[in-house]
Design an enzyme around this catalytic site. Structure first.
Site, PDB file in Angstrom:
ATOM      1  CB  CYS A   1      -0.911  -0.019   1.222  1.00 12.52           C
ATOM      2  SG  CYS A   1      -1.994   1.423   1.280  1.00 12.52           S
TER       3      CYS A   1
ATOM      4  NE  ARG B   1     -18.543  -4.191  13.016  1.00 16.89           N
ATOM      5  CZ  ARG B   1     -19.686  -4.858  12.928  1.00 16.89           C
ATOM      6  NH1 ARG B   1     -19.903  -5.923  13.672  1.00 16.89           N
ATOM      7  NH2 ARG B   1     -20.633  -4.470  12.106  1.00 16.89           N
TER       8      ARG B   1
ATOM      9  CB  CYS C   1      -0.825  -0.126   8.345  1.00 15.11           C
ATOM     10  SG  CYS C   1      -1.433  -1.378   7.184  1.00 15.11           S
TER      11      CYS C   1
ATOM     12  CB  CYS D   1     -15.390  -7.259   6.466  1.00 12.04           C
ATOM     13  SG  CYS D   1     -14.730  -5.651   6.021  1.00 12.04           S
TER      14      CYS D   1
ATOM     15  CB  CYS E   1     -18.543  -5.242   5.391  1.00  9.48           C
ATOM     16  SG  CYS E   1     -17.580  -3.839   5.937  1.00  9.48           S
TER      17      CYS E   1
ATOM     18  CB  CYS F   1     -18.234  -0.220   9.220  1.00  4.45           C
ATOM     19  SG  CYS F   1     -17.121  -1.022  10.390  1.00  4.45           S
TER      20      CYS F   1
ATOM     21  CB  CYS G   1      -1.672   3.850   8.165  1.00  7.54           C
ATOM     22  SG  CYS G   1      -2.794   4.455   6.873  1.00  7.54           S
TER      23      CYS G   1
HETATM   24  S1  SF4 Z   1      -4.170   1.047   6.924  1.00 11.42           S
HETATM   25 FE1  SF4 Z   1      -2.546   0.004   5.761  1.00 11.42          FE
HETATM   26  S2  SF4 Z   1      -3.565  -0.811   3.974  1.00 11.42           S
HETATM   27 FE2  SF4 Z   1      -4.958   0.732   4.843  1.00 11.42          FE
HETATM   28  S3  SF4 Z   1      -4.454   2.655   3.805  1.00 11.42           S
HETATM   29 FE3  SF4 Z   1      -3.156   2.593   5.657  1.00 11.42          FE
HETATM   30  S4  SF4 Z   1      -1.235   1.655   4.974  1.00 11.42           S
HETATM   31 FE4  SF4 Z   1      -2.762   1.200   3.405  1.00 11.42          FE
END
Ligand code: SF4
Length: 316
Positions: A34, A242, A41, A78, A110, A170, A38
């Site tokens: 990705c 949740r 993540c 989901c 979802c 959600c 974040c």
């Molecule tokens: S949480 Fe992870 S997968 Fe989702 S947008 Fe952020 S970096 Fe990408």
């Protein structure tokens, strides 16, 4: 704390069947790589984690997994893809097929696919999508410390498109990112002052993954989770709250406290996207011990505009 839990439990009892907990399954249909940053993540391409990157799974494989989840007692399925945003391409067409397939199984379907345009939300709705997950993660004030590649406003816009398409929203967040109590309050305030209360609010405990910037954050205290869940329950009485990521590090008594405080949904299955999660059998044993039963599908969502009326009733 006990007074807070008592009050939250009272609200929960007033608005919901406290014996029922919805069991959901989350499958990563496209993993890793990705472009976002974040900080929690493991799927962000820029961090060096153990995540095994793969493209969009074959549709048959996803259908098979959904069938197994249904047979094990899940009523919501989901599908998560590590995309920044949805693109109008063949992969999206395949996701639409998957949505149709899971919908036809009688499960609440979802997706969590990143940012959406209005027309993409409409296409998902037409395919039978029941809910769309797009988390705010934290407060507007703390957000920039966690994500720099898209704004809070971007997230709110996607939520608006989802709502407009008639899909259940959600949306929740993560505890343990380094945020203050005020940040937690502000995130919950943002959620409960959206035009409609979200149909579901996942409260996640940070799962600290090696290779991510937050790998050395302290473990989330269970009482912080209980406090968040109880406050969410009081603010959003009919929303599905949740108890999401982080359950593998919680004992049964700790999870019981979360249910007492108003959590009425869990994710089951041995993986939560890419992180470990308790297996179905463990949860079945916990349910039987605590006298909980899995909720039927399509039971308890705030989907329509009458949630405003319900909110007014609560305030009265
Ligand atoms: S949480 Fe992870 S997968 Fe989702 S947008 Fe952020 S970096 Fe990408």
């Amino acid at each position: 704390m006990l007074e807070l839990v008592y009050r939250a439990a009272s609200v929960h009892r007033q608005f919901n069947n406290t014996a029922e907990v919805q069991v959901c399954t989350l499958l990563s249909v496209k993993t890793g790589g990705c472009p976002e940053d974040c900080a929690y993540c493991p799927q962000a391409a820029r961090y060096h984690t153990d995540v095994k990157v793969h493209g969009l799974l074959p549709t048959a494989e996803v259908m098979d997994y959904a069938q197994k989840a249904k047979a094990a007692g899940s009523t919501r399925f989901c599908m998560g893809a590590a995309w920044r945003e949805v693109r109008d391409n063949r992969d999206f067409d395949r996701v639409l097929e998957m949505v149709k397939g899971v919908n036809a199984m009688g499960m609440e379907v979802c997706c969590t696919l990143g940012m959406l345009t209005e027309s993409q939300a409409e296409k998902l709705a037409a395919a039978g999508l029941y809910a769309y997950n797009h988390n705010l993660d934290t407060s507007p004030e703390y957000y920039e410390e966690i994500i720099s590649t898209r704004t809070y406003e971007d997230r709110l816009n996607t939520l608006g498109h989802v709502r407009k398409a008639g899909i259940s929203v959600c949306c929740g967040g993560i505890v343990g990112l380094g945020e203050t109590h005020d940040d937690r309050i502000n995130m919950l305030h943002t959620l409960c002052t959206l035009p409609q209360h979200p149909g579901s609010v996942p409260i996640n405990a940070l799962v600290r993954i090696k290779g991510t910037p937050l790998e050395n954050n302290p473990k989330v205290d269970i009482w912080d989770m209980v406090r968040m869940i109880a406050t969410a329950r009081i603010l959003m009485p009919k929303t599905m709250v949740r108890l999401s990521a982080g359950r593998t590090e919680m004992s049964i008594p700790e999870q019981a406290f979360c249910f007492m405080a108003g959590a009425n949904s869990i994710f089951a299955g041995d993986k939560l996207l890419t992180t470990p999660n308790p297996a179905f059998e463990e949860d079945n044993a916990m349910f039987s011990l605590l006298g909980l039963t899995p909720m039927e599908a399509f039971q308890n969502e705030v989907k329509s505009n009458d949630s405003k009326l319900e909110k007014e009733e609560v305030l009265r």
